[in-house]
Design an enzyme around this catalytic site. Structure first.
Site, PDB file in Angstrom:
ATOM      1  N   LYS A  24      -5.217   4.561   1.367  1.00  0.00           N
ATOM      2  CA  LYS A  24      -5.709   3.168   1.377  1.00  0.00           C
ATOM      3  C   LYS A  24      -4.597   2.190   1.747  1.00  0.00           C
ATOM      4  CE  LYS A  24      -5.816   0.785  -2.610  1.00  0.00           C
ATOM      5  NZ  LYS A  24      -5.261  -0.564  -2.766  1.00  0.00           N
ATOM      6  N   ASN A  25      -3.454   2.325   1.076  1.00  0.00           N
ATOM      7  CA  ASN A  25      -2.405   1.308   1.249  1.00  0.00           C
ATOM      8  C   ASN A  25      -1.661   1.431   2.584  1.00  0.00           C
ATOM      9  OD1 ASN A  25      -3.115   0.121  -1.111  1.00  0.00           O
ATOM     10  ND2 ASN A  25      -1.462   1.021  -2.326  1.00  0.00           N
ATOM     11  N   ARG A  97      -5.601  -7.833  -2.183  1.00  0.00           N
ATOM     12  CA  ARG A  97      -4.223  -8.290  -2.028  1.00  0.00           C
ATOM     13  C   ARG A  97      -3.750  -8.201  -0.569  1.00  0.00           C
ATOM     14  NH1 ARG A  97       0.070 -11.155  -4.200  1.00  0.00           N
ATOM     15  NH2 ARG A  97       1.973 -10.271  -3.387  1.00  0.00           N
ATOM     16  N   CYS A 121      -5.899  -6.450  -7.662  1.00  0.00           N
ATOM     17  CA  CYS A 121      -5.981  -6.043  -9.069  1.00  0.00           C
ATOM     18  C   CYS A 121      -5.189  -6.996  -9.950  1.00  0.00           C
ATOM     19  CB  CYS A 121      -5.416  -4.634  -9.240  1.00  0.00           C
ATOM     20  SG  CYS A 121      -6.519  -3.353  -8.657  1.00  0.00           S
ATOM     21  N   ARG A 126       1.777 -11.510  -9.243  1.00  0.00           N
ATOM     22  CA  ARG A 126       1.669 -11.186  -7.817  1.00  0.00           C
ATOM     23  C   ARG A 126       1.826 -12.404  -6.896  1.00  0.00           C
ATOM     24  NH1 ARG A 126      -2.551  -6.429  -6.764  1.00  0.00           N
ATOM     25  NH2 ARG A 126      -0.866  -5.734  -5.441  1.00  0.00           N
ATOM     26  N   ASP A 311       1.855   2.750  -9.158  1.00  0.00           N
ATOM     27  CA  ASP A 311       0.432   3.071  -8.997  1.00  0.00           C
ATOM     28  C   ASP A 311       0.054   4.400  -9.667  1.00  0.00           C
ATOM     29  OD1 ASP A 311       0.315   0.766  -7.539  1.00  0.00           O
ATOM     30  OD2 ASP A 311       0.104   1.742  -5.583  1.00  0.00           O
ATOM     31  N   ARG A 403     -12.543   0.650  -5.189  1.00  0.00           N
ATOM     32  CA  ARG A 403     -11.644  -0.039  -4.256  1.00  0.00           C
ATOM     33  C   ARG A 403     -10.591   0.921  -3.714  1.00  0.00           C
ATOM     34  NH1 ARG A 403      -8.675  -4.388  -6.592  1.00  0.00           N
ATOM     35  NH2 ARG A 403      -7.974  -4.491  -4.465  1.00  0.00           N
TER      36      ARG A 403
HETATM   37  C1  EPZ Z   1       1.626  -2.921  -2.790  1.00  0.00           C
HETATM   38  O1  EPZ Z   1       1.325  -4.192  -3.336  1.00  0.00           O
HETATM   39  C2  EPZ Z   1       0.415  -2.056  -3.061  1.00  0.00           C
HETATM   40  N1  EPZ Z   1      -0.751  -2.657  -2.440  1.00  0.00           N
HETATM   41  C3  EPZ Z   1       0.199  -1.911  -4.557  1.00  0.00           C
HETATM   42  O2  EPZ Z   1      -0.849  -0.989  -4.758  1.00  0.00           O
HETATM   43  C4  EPZ Z   1       1.477  -1.350  -5.184  1.00  0.00           C
HETATM   44  O3  EPZ Z   1       1.309  -1.319  -6.592  1.00  0.00           O
HETATM   45  C5  EPZ Z   1       2.674  -2.209  -4.821  1.00  0.00           C
HETATM   46  O4  EPZ Z   1       2.770  -2.335  -3.381  1.00  0.00           O
HETATM   47  C6  EPZ Z   1       4.003  -1.642  -5.329  1.00  0.00           C
HETATM   48  O5  EPZ Z   1       4.185  -0.347  -4.833  1.00  0.00           O
HETATM   49  C7  EPZ Z   1      -0.987  -2.475  -1.143  1.00  0.00           C
HETATM   50  O6  EPZ Z   1      -0.254  -1.815  -0.427  1.00  0.00           O
HETATM   51  C8  EPZ Z   1      -2.213  -3.099  -0.602  1.00  0.00           C
HETATM   52  P1  EPZ Z   1       4.951  -5.739  -3.686  1.00  0.00           P
HETATM   53  P2  EPZ Z   1       2.209  -5.453  -2.963  1.00  0.00           P
HETATM   54  O7  EPZ Z   1       4.949  -6.934  -2.825  1.00  0.00           O
HETATM   55  O8  EPZ Z   1       2.627  -5.370  -1.545  1.00  0.00           O
HETATM   56  C9  EPZ Z   1       6.933  -9.011  -6.534  1.00  0.00           C
HETATM   57  C10 EPZ Z   1      -2.805  -0.131  -5.754  1.00  0.00           C
HETATM   58  O9  EPZ Z   1      -3.110   0.182  -6.932  1.00  0.00           O
HETATM   59  N2  EPZ Z   1       6.739  -9.989  -5.444  1.00  0.00           N
HETATM   60  O10 EPZ Z   1       5.781  -4.567  -3.284  1.00  0.00           O
HETATM   61  O11 EPZ Z   1       1.451  -6.640  -3.421  1.00  0.00           O
HETATM   62  C11 EPZ Z   1       5.615  -8.569  -7.153  1.00  0.00           C
HETATM   63  O12 EPZ Z   1       5.144  -9.492  -8.088  1.00  0.00           O
HETATM   64  C12 EPZ Z   1      -2.035  -1.395  -5.471  1.00  0.00           C
HETATM   65  O13 EPZ Z   1      -3.133   0.536  -4.769  1.00  0.00           O
HETATM   66  C13 EPZ Z   1       7.201 -11.274  -5.596  1.00  0.00           C
HETATM   67  O14 EPZ Z   1       7.771 -11.639  -6.638  1.00  0.00           O
HETATM   68  O15 EPZ Z   1       3.454  -5.232  -3.925  1.00  0.00           O
HETATM   69  C14 EPZ Z   1       6.013  -7.242  -7.741  1.00  0.00           C
HETATM   70  O16 EPZ Z   1       6.651  -7.446  -8.962  1.00  0.00           O
HETATM   71  C15 EPZ Z   1      -1.865  -2.260  -6.668  1.00  0.00           C
HETATM   72  N3  EPZ Z   1       7.020 -12.155  -4.580  1.00  0.00           N
HETATM   73  C16 EPZ Z   1       7.047  -6.707  -6.744  1.00  0.00           C
HETATM   74  O17 EPZ Z   1       7.495  -7.824  -6.010  1.00  0.00           O
HETATM   75  C17 EPZ Z   1       6.417 -11.803  -3.413  1.00  0.00           C
HETATM   76  O18 EPZ Z   1       6.294 -12.652  -2.509  1.00  0.00           O
HETATM   77  C18 EPZ Z   1       6.508  -5.673  -5.777  1.00  0.00           C
HETATM   78  O19 EPZ Z   1       5.340  -6.177  -5.152  1.00  0.00           O
HETATM   79  C19 EPZ Z   1       5.945 -10.475  -3.265  1.00  0.00           C
HETATM   80  C20 EPZ Z   1       6.111  -9.584  -4.300  1.00  0.00           C
END
Ligand code: EPZ
Length: 423
Positions: A24-25, A97, A121, A126, A311, A403
């Protein structure tokens, strides 16, 4: 989507085989990247029939792309030669997201993007501050007003170095989308290293882009003029594979999973081995064999790739509820990712949560109850809880699970579980 529930008669060993869905991701950014192609048709194999994939296709279509989704064959074709719009309304943005990636894709394609804030989610705040900061640095004018984000490339993008405060998956992907067709070189430092980033790089390069370094923390994007449609097969879903493996490690048995890349899940396989499972490569898949209760593991801390994936934390927590001993889970990526813990407690699990730490004291058994999915991966943890527990468990909130899992009940049925969807 369904508003049914999943009914499970638990405490059976898992024995059988199934094919793991495409990731998915990886599918979501790759589908979004099809918007960058002003020539030809893209064919993406391994796109699972999930609500997030359907929503991404709907956004592409509303923007003028012609899409065909062969759900049984997991194949999506996208022709984006005519793009009519540059806005995605809040309703669509809010469904997931990954919709934030349309910001980079639309700006690259049209120089404009008017979008709402992304949903997804409820596992923490986020924010998207890193996306916005990087985009501003790269020459995008951004105004945030009334719940909408208005982005414009006034003259041209300004390639150059960008350093991310933390290796955000989404921000890394969004910058790759934005800059793939810019004039000049962009270097992303502290980039996310997840295999899904490598998949996106491989697709963009197949479309004619010149990107290197994905999989490491420095990604170099040399912009190209235009991109054309390409054929590409999405990588296997490492989190879906780990869901089935964690379940089998908790229930015992022998499962064969086809379409698994063990290199993507090596840290988790090491945990599974510590739990007592034997994990072996088998062609393009993996076999997991387990007898007896799992061993506890001192501490499992979620980290950015290649660390233990956040995840997979809920699935492993469910498995550890029946481990021999105590396991401490430390969640370091999202601040609210233990919402499945109180639901597991309803099944009799012994779990104490203290902010970002959960102490799971393994018990001999759980007992069936009605539980609710808190979010996508939390829902998968509920299903594993039901597979472990004595008697009948009903998991509500199935739309969360749908999802991310194409057909979790059929997959577990193929693995020998007594599980069915009830409407
Ligand atoms: C991706 O989300 C995945 N989603 C998530 O999978 C996964 O949990 C996550 O990466 C971490 O591996 C998709 O690929 C669609 P991040 P993403 O930006 O890109 C902080 C699932 O269950 N952050 O790597 O949204 C954030 O809050 C889902 O399949 C900021 O602070 O994750 C987090 O603490 C859920 N500011 C960390 O970085 C920003 O602008 C990592 O988030 C962006 C992120």
């Amino acid at each position: 989507m369904t508003d049914g529930c999943i009914s499970i008669n638990g405490r059976r060993r898992l024995t059988g085989e199934t094919t793991v869905q495409g990731c998915k991701n990886a599918a979501l950014p790759c589908l979004t990247a099809c918007l960058l192609c002003d020539r030809g048709c893209s064919c993406l194999g391994g796109c699972p029939a999930l609500s997030d994939v359907e929503n991404t296709i709907e956004i592409l279509e509303r923007l003028g792309a012609e899409c065909v989704f062969d759900r049984a064959g997991e194949l999506v074709t996208v022709r984006a030669e005519n793009v009519f719009g540059s806005s995605v309304d809040s309703g669509m943005m809010n469904k997931m997201r990954s919709s934030i990636l349309f910001m980079g894709a639309l700006l690259s394609r049209t120089g404009e993007a008017d979008i709402g804030y992304p949903g997804g989610c409820e596992i923490g705040a986020r924010p998207i501050d890193m996306h916005l900061k990087a985009f501003r640095r790269l020459g995008v004018q951004i105004e945030e007003e009334g719940g909408m984000i208005r982005c414009r490339v006034r003259s041209r993008l300004k390639p150059g170095p960008v350093s991310l405060l933390c290796p955000s998956v989404g921000a890394t992907e969004n910058i790759m989308m934005l800059m793939a067709k810019s004039e000049g070189e962009t270097v992303i430092r502290n980039a996310a290293r997840e295999p899904e980033i490598v998949d996106l790089q491989n697709l963009l390069n197949a479309m004619g882009a010149n990107i290197s370094g994905a999989g490491s923390d420095v990604i170099v994007i040399n912009g190209t003029d235009s991109l054309r449609g390409a054929e590409y097969k999405i990588m296997p879903d490492r989190i879906a594979a780990l869901t089935y493996m964690a379940a089998a490690a908790a229930c015992g048995g022998r499962i064969l999973l086809r379409n698994v890349n063990l290199d993507h899940i090596s840290v988790c396989c090491s945990v599974l081995r510590d739990m007592g499972a034997v994990v072996e490569k088998d062609g393009d898949g993996a076999v997991l064999t387990m007898s007896g209760r799992p061993n506890a593991v001192n501490a499992i801390k979620t980290l950015y790739y290649p660390g233990f994936p956040t995840d997979a934390q809920p699935a492993f927590m469910a498995a550890m509820t029946v481990a021999k001993g105590t396991t401490v889970f430390i969640e370091s990526i999202f601040e609210n990712r233990f919402r499945h813990a109180p639901e597991l407690v309803k099944l009799g699990a012994d779990i104490d949560v203290n902010i970002c730490q959960a102490v799971v004291r393994g018990k001999e058994s759980l007992s069936g109850a009605e539980v609710r999915s808190s979010d996508l991966r939390g829902g998968a943890a509920m299903v594993i809880g039901g597979l472990i527990a004595d008697g009948n468990t009903r998991v509500r909130g199935v739309s969360h699970i749908e999802r991310g899992y194409r057909n979790i009940t059929e997959d577990f049925e193929s693995l020998g579980a007594d599980i069915r969807m009830i409407y």
